[in-house]
Design an enzyme around this catalytic site. Structure first.
Site, mmCIF file in Angstrom:
data_model
loop_
_atom_site.group_PDB
_atom_site.id
_atom_site.type_symbol
_atom_site.label_atom_id
_atom_site.label_comp_id
_atom_site.label_asym_id
_atom_site.label_seq_id
_atom_site.Cartn_x
_atom_site.Cartn_y
_atom_site.Cartn_z
ATOM 1 N N HIS A 1 2.598 -6.669 -4.292
ATOM 2 C CA HIS A 1 1.678 -7.371 -5.191
ATOM 3 C C HIS A 1 0.368 -6.602 -5.270
ATOM 4 O O HIS A 1 0.216 -5.538 -4.655
ATOM 5 C CB HIS A 1 1.512 -8.833 -4.778
ATOM 6 C CG HIS A 1 0.949 -9.038 -3.399
ATOM 7 N ND1 HIS A 1 -0.370 -8.797 -3.083
ATOM 8 C CD2 HIS A 1 1.539 -9.440 -2.248
ATOM 9 C CE1 HIS A 1 -0.568 -9.071 -1.809
ATOM 10 N NE2 HIS A 1 0.582 -9.449 -1.274
ATOM 11 N N HIS B 1 -1.273 -4.919 -2.148
ATOM 12 C CA HIS B 1 -0.744 -3.649 -1.660
ATOM 13 C C HIS B 1 -1.196 -2.504 -2.552
ATOM 14 O O HIS B 1 -1.544 -1.416 -2.084
ATOM 15 C CB HIS B 1 0.793 -3.675 -1.632
ATOM 16 C CG HIS B 1 1.355 -4.835 -0.869
ATOM 17 N ND1 HIS B 1 2.215 -5.736 -1.445
ATOM 18 C CD2 HIS B 1 1.152 -5.253 0.394
ATOM 19 C CE1 HIS B 1 2.544 -6.653 -0.548
ATOM 20 N NE2 HIS B 1 1.904 -6.385 0.572
ATOM 21 N N CYS C 1 4.801 -15.853 17.094
ATOM 22 C CA CYS C 1 4.986 -16.086 15.649
ATOM 23 C C CYS C 1 5.815 -14.933 15.095
ATOM 24 O O CYS C 1 5.383 -13.769 15.158
ATOM 25 C CB CYS C 1 3.656 -16.162 14.908
ATOM 26 S SG CYS C 1 3.899 -16.153 13.109
ATOM 27 N N CYS D 1 0.978 -21.144 14.241
ATOM 28 C CA CYS D 1 0.363 -19.827 14.153
ATOM 29 C C CYS D 1 -0.972 -19.950 13.400
ATOM 30 O O CYS D 1 -1.020 -20.562 12.334
ATOM 31 C CB CYS D 1 1.305 -18.882 13.404
ATOM 32 S SG CYS D 1 0.494 -17.401 12.842
ATOM 33 N N HIS E 1 -0.295 -18.123 9.861
ATOM 34 C CA HIS E 1 0.730 -18.618 8.936
ATOM 35 C C HIS E 1 0.925 -20.121 8.967
ATOM 36 O O HIS E 1 1.676 -20.662 8.148
ATOM 37 C CB HIS E 1 2.074 -17.936 9.231
ATOM 38 C CG HIS E 1 2.034 -16.467 8.985
ATOM 39 N ND1 HIS E 1 1.772 -15.552 9.972
ATOM 40 C CD2 HIS E 1 2.160 -15.766 7.844
ATOM 41 C CE1 HIS E 1 1.773 -14.344 9.460
ATOM 42 N NE2 HIS E 1 1.997 -14.444 8.168
ATOM 43 N N LYS F 1 2.454 -15.371 -1.030
ATOM 44 C CA LYS F 1 3.614 -15.927 -1.712
ATOM 45 C C LYS F 1 3.741 -17.407 -1.391
ATOM 46 O O LYS F 1 4.155 -18.199 -2.215
ATOM 47 C CB LYS F 1 4.873 -15.181 -1.279
ATOM 48 C CG LYS F 1 5.047 -13.891 -2.037
ATOM 49 C CD LYS F 1 6.379 -13.287 -1.746
ATOM 50 C CE LYS F 1 7.382 -13.631 -2.815
ATOM 51 N NZ LYS F 1 8.683 -13.011 -2.614
HETATM 52 N N1 MSP Z 1 3.047 -3.827 8.043
HETATM 53 C C1 MSP Z 1 1.730 -4.241 8.348
HETATM 54 C C2 MSP Z 1 0.806 -3.046 8.459
HETATM 55 C C3 MSP Z 1 1.234 -2.022 9.454
HETATM 56 S S1 MSP Z 1 0.196 -0.648 9.418
HETATM 57 C C4 MSP Z 1 0.671 0.217 10.730
HETATM 58 C C5 MSP Z 1 1.202 -5.144 7.241
HETATM 59 N N2 MSP Z 1 1.824 -5.055 6.073
HETATM 60 S S2 MSP Z 1 1.470 -5.933 4.781
HETATM 61 O O1 MSP Z 1 2.503 -5.649 3.832
HETATM 62 O O2 MSP Z 1 1.271 -7.285 5.125
HETATM 63 O O3 MSP Z 1 0.222 -5.303 4.194
HETATM 64 C C6 MSP Z 1 -1.052 -5.657 4.614
HETATM 65 C C7 MSP Z 1 -2.037 -4.815 3.847
HETATM 66 O O4 MSP Z 1 -1.819 -4.944 2.418
HETATM 67 C C8 MSP Z 1 -3.461 -5.258 4.046
HETATM 68 O O5 MSP Z 1 -4.027 -4.780 5.217
HETATM 69 C C9 MSP Z 1 -4.087 -4.675 2.808
HETATM 70 O O6 MSP Z 1 -4.178 -3.295 2.964
HETATM 71 C C10 MSP Z 1 -3.041 -4.980 1.751
HETATM 72 N N3 MSP Z 1 -3.225 -6.300 1.198
HETATM 73 C C11 MSP Z 1 -2.327 -7.337 1.236
HETATM 74 N N4 MSP Z 1 -2.844 -8.398 0.572
HETATM 75 C C12 MSP Z 1 -4.060 -8.094 0.107
HETATM 76 C C13 MSP Z 1 -5.024 -8.763 -0.657
HETATM 77 N N5 MSP Z 1 -4.856 -9.993 -1.105
HETATM 78 N N6 MSP Z 1 -6.163 -8.094 -0.954
HETATM 79 C C14 MSP Z 1 -6.393 -6.810 -0.539
HETATM 80 N N7 MSP Z 1 -5.496 -6.155 0.185
HETATM 81 C C15 MSP Z 1 -4.338 -6.771 0.544
HETATM 82 O O7 MSP Z 1 0.263 -5.858 7.501
#
Ligand code: MSP
Length: 682
Positions: A18, A21, A126, A148, A151, A306
């Site tokens: 989304h 990311h 969690c 958690c 979550h 989500k």
């Molecule tokens: N897999 C772990 C990270 C491991 S790194 C060794 C993880 N993944 S995640 O898919 O949940 O991605 C988290 C990251 O996605 C956040 O730290 C950020 O970089 C990005 N974001 C996810 N949602 C976001 C927003 N709503 N806004 C900005 N960035 C966001 O955590």
């Protein structure tokens, strides 16, 4: 040549990509392009985090082998990212063999140095964050169930043999590192948070699981798999050749490590600024220069998730906005480091004001006048009137100052201020043009020098803007560059080599609109419809993917039919009304509710459907509802579902619930008004 290594987090493949990311990846890509343009040898890494219990469970729910499941989601990330033309050199996957080799090496190094030992773990776990929590950290739910804190799902009390990482021994070393390297954690507010967390003391960290199969086996003890964060964080070094032959192995690793900039959302700050540096220290490796934690894009004031159903759907976003405009918006709109609310209205306003009416309009009006009044050749600066010459010098000064400000701010990762500096200079150019009225000057042969000075100055400013904005708007600036009659790639032009005046005598290229103006009302209407349809399609997809035994027994009615527009929407398996009428839905009142011994997911109900005797119905909601609290509640029951046996007990119907989020958290459907038992729903 200076090297620069920039990373994004690796994204979990337990959900689809989304805007969040894409956001971090846009930042990383822009930084990578910026550094390359300024002569650095850049390595830019992104990728996917593919192990862990949730992923194993999701694959199980989808009924496919885990690797096949993760491959599918990785593909969806790559597809969603493709239009953005990110310039990452590599996409690391934690299921890559080379990654596994590297992680094993890191583990062995930390263990050989005495920082990993075997013990027993008991704690509140969690599965969604793959984290154990202290009881004090948990949130109390209904009936004092521990939830958690992130979550809000029930935590599981786990006790198992585990390897531990001696994190407690790193407290002083970490604090010393933070003190000596004030730029290690940025921005300052986040640094303070981490400092106070670490000052509060660190517990040893359980870094292996025997209960999780989908992970990297611990060297010499394959019953255990590595804690997913140990595995995931290592990607930053394994991807560039640590412990494997990637890109030539050791030499490449030493060339790029330590990373210059590790970008993370604030949600994963602690992992990157406490665990990660401790793991590296344990293996005797240098620490990254900077971990920069950015804020979250919110939607409707809440973090996109989500579960809340408020994620910005990339398909909808990309249908209406070019990747360039999205890049521009997220960099310009969000103060880097802080949270920001995403709205399509703000995006439309920004695109129309800054890009269509702003940069795009400056390009098209300047170049059109060059074509119409100067035979398509950008004029040299002639000897114009003193007043106009003074104004032109002021414009030049404003642009040159903005150019310096851009780099100054960008180097501090103040992206929005860097872009704003250029926008302010552009306002100055626009005003200069509007005041000088070159369209009138063109009518008077005696004003030729004035006309030429105005167009020369405007075209030169445009050329500077194109060069500076190349990392932010790679394709649009290249188009402007070509239209200005310049050759080569704009992203190869070093801003410090720009010379005011060099634009003169260039034969301009073909003029084409760069940023079409968007009709706000029309686009907003379309977006609203598409979002509703895509949410419905997603709900349908989730329903079709999940097999009965892993979903709560009271499966979800898809809201697709109600929300579907007249046009068929791809992905929705429509049914006719005659199909719907086959399902007999009735109001029931819960008379009794109890847990079933040894079935931790199921509750047993007796439900009054207005029939001679209440029915026995089983539902897999025990993890989410306290049975006592449900007595007397009116629910919706599928009354003509063939009876089936669960755990030896016959279930004579199904209760309906919404299935929320990735994990399918059930929320029972009910009524706001009084309704008699047995009433039919249609
Ligand atoms: N897999 C772990 C990270 C491991 S790194 C060794 C993880 N993944 S995640 O898919 O949940 O991605 C988290 C990251 O996605 C956040 O730290 C950020 O970089 C990005 N974001 C996810 N949602 C976001 C927003 N709503 N806004 C900005 N960035 C966001 O955590």
């Amino acid at each position: 040549m200076n090297k620069f290594y920039v990373t994004t987090p690796i994204y979990y493949v337990n959900s689809y990509p989304h805007l969040g990311h894409v956001y971090t990846t846009i930042i990383a890509d822009t930084v990578a392009r910026y550094k390359r343009q300024r002569g650095h040898e850049v390595f830019f890494l992104t990728g996917t985090d593919e192990h862990g219990i949730n992923i194993e469970r999701a694959a199980e729910a989808a009924g496919v082998p885990v690797k096949e499941h993760v491959d599918r989601i990785v593909d969806s990330f790559k597809t969603a990212f493709a239009p953005f033309e990110f310039t990452n050199q590599h996409w690391v996957r934690t299921t890559d063999e080379s990654h596994k080799e590297g992680v094993r090496k890191l583990w062995q190094a930390a263990k050989a140095n005495g920082w990993i030992y075997k013990g027993k773990y008991e704690g509140w776990y969690c599965g969604n964050c793959n984290e154990f929590y202290q009881e004090a950290e948990a949130v109390k739910g209904d009936g004092d169930v521990l939830l958690c804190p992130t979550h809000e799902r029930p935590l599981e009390l786990l006790s198992e043999e585990s390897y531990f990482f001696k994190l407690s021994a790193f407290q002083e070393k970490l604090l010393e590192h933070y003190e000596k390297n004030p730029h290690f954690i940025r921005p300052e507010t986040r640094r303070n948070e981490v400092l106070s967390f670490v000052r509060g003391g660190l517990n040893d960290l359980s870094v292996s699981r025997v209960s999780v199969k989908w992970g990297i086996p611990v060297p010499d003890d394959p019953e255990h798999t590595m804690y997913v964060w140990f595995d995931a964080l290592s990607n930053y070094i394994t991807a560039i050749g640590y412990g494997n032959e990637q890109f030539g192995g050791e030499e490449h690793f030493k060339k790029f490590w330590p990373a210059n900039l590790q970008l993370v959302g604030k949600d994963i700050l602690r992992f990157h600024t406490v665990y990660w540096p401790a793991f590296l220290m344990a293996a005797g490796l240098p620490l990254p220069k900077t971990v920069y934690s950015h804020g979250m894009w919110l939607s409707g004031g809440r973090k996109m998730s989500k579960t809340l159903g408020n994620v910005i759907d990339l398909a909808v976003l990309q249908k209406h906005f070019s990747p360039e405009t999205v890049r521009y918006f997220v960099l310009r709109e969000m103060v880097f480091g802080q949270d920001g609310d995403f709205t399509y209205e703000a995006l439309l306003d920004r695109v129309n004001a800054d890009l269509a009416s702003g940069l795009g309009n400056l390009a098209s009006r300047t170049l059109t006048m060059v074509r119409n009044f100067c035979d398509g050749v950008i004029p040299s600066a002639g000897a114009a009137s003193t007043d106009l010459t003074t104004q032109a010098s002021e414009v030049r000064e404003a642009v040159e100052q903005a150019v310096a400000a851009f780099d100054r701010e960008f180097d501090e990762y103040n992206f929005s201020r860097a872009i704003e500096a250029l926008s302010n200079a552009r306002f100055r150019v626009d005003k200069f043009i509007s005041d000088a009225k070159p369209w009138d000057l063109a009518k008077d042969a005696a004003k030729r020098a004035e006309l030429e000075l105005v167009l020369h100055t405007a075209a030169e400013a445009l050329r500077f803007f194109a060069v500076l904005l190349a990392p932010v708007l790679p394709n649009a600036t290249q188009a402007i560059w070509n239209q200005l009659g310049e050759s080569g790639e704009v992203n190869q032009v070093l801003p410090s080599n720009l010379n005011w005046g060099d634009v003169a005598q260039k034969q301009i290229g073909e003029i084409a609109a760069i940023f079409p103006r968007l009709d706000k009302k029309k686009v907003m209407e379309e977006i609203k419809q598409e979002e509703a349809a895509s949410q419905a399609a997603r709900a349908q997809e989730t329903k079709q993917e999940a097999p009965a035994e892993t979903k709560p027994a009271e499966a979800t009615p898809a809201p697709a039919a109600a929300a579907a527009p007249a046009e068929p929407v791809p992905g929705i398996a429509y049914i006719g009304i005659e199909d719907f009428l086959k399902v007999e839905l009735r109001v029931g009142e819960i008379k009794t509710a109890e847990r079933i011994p040894k079935a931790d997911k199921l509750l047993r109900f007796t439900i009054d459907l207005g029939e001679a005797a209440p029915r026995q119905i089983l539902a897999g909601i025990a993890q989410y509802y306290e049975p006592e609290k449900l007595i007397g509640r009116k629910v919706i029951v599928v009354a003509n579902l063939a009876p089936r046996k669960l755990r030896g007990l016959e279930s004579q119907g199904m209760i309906l619930a919404a299935s929320v989020g990735e994990e399918g958290r059930p929320i029972l459907a009910g009524f706001l008004e009084e309704v008699p038992n047995g009433a039919k729903l249609k």
